[in-house]
Design an enzyme around this catalytic site. Sequence first.
Site, short mmCIF file in Angstrom:
data_model
loop_
_atom_site.label_atom_id
_atom_site.label_comp_id
_atom_site.label_asym_id
_atom_site.label_seq_id
_atom_site.Cartn_x
_atom_site.Cartn_y
_atom_site.Cartn_z
N HIS A 69 -5.71 -1.93 0.92
CA HIS A 69 -5.77 -3.03 1.88
C HIS A 69 -5.76 -2.53 3.33
CE1 HIS A 69 -6.11 -7.28 1.66
NE2 HIS A 69 -4.87 -7.63 1.93
N ASP A 95 -11.23 -4.28 3.90
CA ASP A 95 -11.49 -3.90 2.52
C ASP A 95 -12.24 -5.03 1.82
OD1 ASP A 95 -8.92 -5.38 2.82
OD2 ASP A 95 -8.87 -5.28 0.66
N ASN A 123 -2.49 -11.32 6.87
CA ASN A 123 -2.81 -12.75 6.76
C ASN A 123 -2.70 -13.53 8.06
OD1 ASN A 123 -3.11 -12.02 4.12
ND2 ASN A 123 -1.36 -13.19 3.37
N ASN A 173 -7.80 -13.15 3.04
CA ASN A 173 -6.90 -13.93 3.90
C ASN A 173 -6.90 -13.50 5.36
OD1 ASN A 173 -6.12 -15.68 1.85
ND2 ASN A 173 -4.51 -14.30 1.16
N TYR A 183 0.59 -8.49 10.51
CA TYR A 183 0.33 -8.48 9.07
C TYR A 183 -1.04 -9.10 8.81
CZ TYR A 183 4.95 -6.72 8.03
OH TYR A 183 6.07 -5.93 7.96
N TYR A 214 2.75 0.57 3.38
CA TYR A 214 1.35 0.12 3.27
C TYR A 214 0.34 1.18 3.70
CZ TYR A 214 3.24 -4.62 2.84
OH TYR A 214 3.93 -5.73 2.42
#
Length: 188
Positions: free
Chosen positions: A21, A92, A67, A113, A65, A16
């Site tokens: 993101h 973002d 969310n 989220n 993470y 990632y």
Amino acid sequence: MKKFLIVGLGNIGDNYTDTRHNIGFKILDEVAEENSASFETEKLGDVASFKLKGKTFILLKPSTYMNLSGKSVKYWMDKENISIENILVVTDDVHIDFGTIRLKAKGSAGGHNGLKDIQEKLNTQEYARFRFGVGANYPRGRQADFVLGEWSKDETSELIERLPVSSKIITSFGIAGLANTMNEFNGK
């Protein structure tokens, strides 16, 4: 001494690192580097801190993470005894053109989220956010692939200029206040 919690949203893991993101993590890395701070892995996140002009900045990259970011934000807010008006969440935003910056004192999650979870865990929308535009250059229904995709070459070269500006915004938030920072940087 006034303390500020600056939360950069992103996902942990090497796959990632260079995704759209993860701009929140990327911006906090820039802030830490410019202020000679280094991240340590702590409970629910990687944390760095530095002092500037009588203010303490605590940088948080949640390890929960994207969310589930609210759990980490709430934990560090309580642990460091930081009031809601001294929190800034960096994220973002696909609804803003690439590289455009928008600061807001409060607002809805806008379909994000990570922001939804923070709002739920803090039980309020009344926290400042720094939205970094990543654009919406993706086919209909492919938003997740886009934000989890890596930066294009053009975007990467433009980030070289945008990251130092983003760092200035974060220190301005603590030193000059949200209203002054919004006046100086919004839309730029």
